[in-house]
Enzyme design. Sequence first.
Site, PDB file in Angstrom:
ATOM      1  N   GLU A  96      27.915  26.049  20.386  1.00  0.00           N
ATOM      2  CA  GLU A  96      26.636  26.229  19.686  1.00  0.00           C
ATOM      3  C   GLU A  96      25.557  26.789  20.601  1.00  0.00           C
ATOM      4  OE1 GLU A  96      28.570  23.575  19.367  1.00  0.00           O
ATOM      5  OE2 GLU A  96      29.165  23.685  17.264  1.00  0.00           O
ATOM      6  N   HIS A 140      28.008  15.266   9.580  1.00  0.00           N
ATOM      7  CA  HIS A 140      28.037  16.433   8.696  1.00  0.00           C
ATOM      8  C   HIS A 140      26.969  16.363   7.599  1.00  0.00           C
ATOM      9  CE1 HIS A 140      31.933  16.960  10.602  1.00  0.00           C
ATOM     10  NE2 HIS A 140      32.124  18.096   9.965  1.00  0.00           N
TER      11      HIS A 140
END
Lengths: 371, 334
Positions: free
Chosen positions: B69, B138
């Site tokens: 990321e 999530h």
Amino acid sequence: MSTLERDPRDGMVQVLDEDGGVVGDVPDLSEEEFVAMYRHMKLARHFDERAVSLQRQGRMGTYPPLSGQEGAQVGSAMALAEDDWMIPSYREHGAAMVRGLSLEQTLLYWMGDERGSLVPEEANVFTPAVPIASQIPHATGMAWADKLQGDGETDTAFICYFGDGATSEGDFHEGLNFAGVFDTPTVFFCNNNQWAISVPRERQTNSETLAQKAVAYGFEGVQIDGMDPLAVYKATTEALEKARNPGEGERRPTLIEAVQYRFGAHTTADDPSVYREEDEVEKWKAKDPIPRLEEFLRNQGILDDERVAEVEESVREAVANAIDAAESTVRPDPGSMFDHVFAEQSPELRRQAEEFAQLREEYGDEAFLEE
Amino acid sequence: MSSQEQDQATQNLTLVQSVRDALATEMESDDDVLVMGEDVGKNGGVFRATEGLYDEFGEDRVIDTPLAESGIIGTAVGMAAMGLKPVPEIQFSGFMYPGFDQIVSHMARLRTRSRSRYTLPMVLRAPYGGGIRAPEHHSESKEAFYAHEAGLKVVMPSTPYDTKGLLISAIRDPDPVIFLEPKLIYRAFRGEVPEDDYEVPIGEATTRREGSDVSVFTYGAMTRPSLEAAEELAEEGIDAEVVDLRTVSPMDREAIVESFKKTGRACVVHEAPRTGGLAGEITATLQEEALLYQEAPIQRVTGYDVPYPLYALEDYYMPNAARVADGIKEAVDF
């Protein structure tokens, strides 16, 4: 054999030994270029000494000294072609200066004036990044963009500077990994100055060298004597050239580990006597890049006492002028802090700017300023 | 696609399809726009937000990156500084944290840090929020982090139409935008979306339902339960106005204040945790700007200050229409 093809664990590439004697192939530089290299290094050293002194006198904020690293900074920066880009950390004032960033601006930056960050359009220098290693992915992205914009071709190389501590960060891995995967024209230049504040190089990694980490990313890594400006110039030139024009089977990126030493503190807020012995500093001072280059140039008949004195005089004058200019610069307009947040101010930011202007109007700037 | 045949000008899309439509539209018209991230290429994105773009635009503009990321966001910063318009995707907003340093230290600051020499015309996209029975990490809704950071714009759409228009605006914006997509409603319904390009301005709220008794301020996935609650309460004689902020930073304070001046009561709804959440910011704004119009304490219907629970309990965590209705009634019955 190219300097870069060596095994990264084969030891450092050198052109000059510690006494300025020639032990490798001297790069093809003109007399003027050799003198320019010498002058840049002397300028960086004198600037550094004066900057530390300004901080001690309370005329400047915290400052990260570079003394000892002039050979790596100037040698690498002089290897860049005009269109190449430099992505520095916060200690590369010497390298940035070679690329056209004025000493006055560097002083302004460390004097806390945001205008010091405005790199002139003609200088392909990215603004310095403070969080360690965070500029490495930027350098990869910039080089990648250039390659994408040229449909896979590029005639521009991007050099990114960072220290030995940065090689422990995730961003080092991510930036180099992306560069390897996407084969970007990036030269990763590690200024291994032995200490990440108080933590030694041995505490950053168990790798024998930092250069060998390049193997993990699928491109070349080379360890060079970072206090030998000619070795630095030579290896960087080759790496930049390969970034622009890789040969058959070659990959564009390179990791250069320039082995060197920071003579002073990490920053003026740090006291290195707490964590390192004076003997160690003395040992490294014997490798000082400046007398080394000077000795070589004297032996070549390029420098003599007179020319050295000339250089010293011009360096003193340049730094004195920069300090005068920086110190006589009027403080930035306080309202300017609202100016560069967005291309267009949001209504709330405009409201805050107006509120701030009103407060200044009502109470005067004295109400804001520390005694 | 029968509606498309009936009307050439619009298509009936889900929210996630309108993300794809916006990307395709901008990539078609501007060669500088590119998409990058994990699985966005051949796979078309784990939520199919980039489906087919790889075949249409090729591997240099729809880039499958290594799994990293900070690397994705950090290299996008470098690309954007060089004039490209990268639209990096982070697969779930709960995975943005490894790139957080790049977001706050560089994405948000580069314009200031370089005195506007460099600007970052990039859009960082990520699906956010809960309600889809996803694993740990999530389901987060952490827009407050990004709204708190000067130099970032934070957009959170709630309809397919707005999604396309806002994403196009975000890509064209010279400054960096965080675009948080409500994955709960990626496919919950369809809406008419023009085939051509159009912009929905960043920083402007919209009133989804006019009302006179109480103002509900919300955004993203919570817009739907807020509207549902408003309709239910209409049957009980409570006329709620529902304002969808669409952009949480910069926030449309004027729209918020105007609505509150009309109703004198407010209920703020978001799924993010309460403490330090944007409901507090909205409440403070109303205190500053419209105190004398206030008829009742401002209610907050939000997620709780607990780590997002595993999905067996998420229905208890996420605000729903019933909780919103309760909040509205609290404001009205005071």
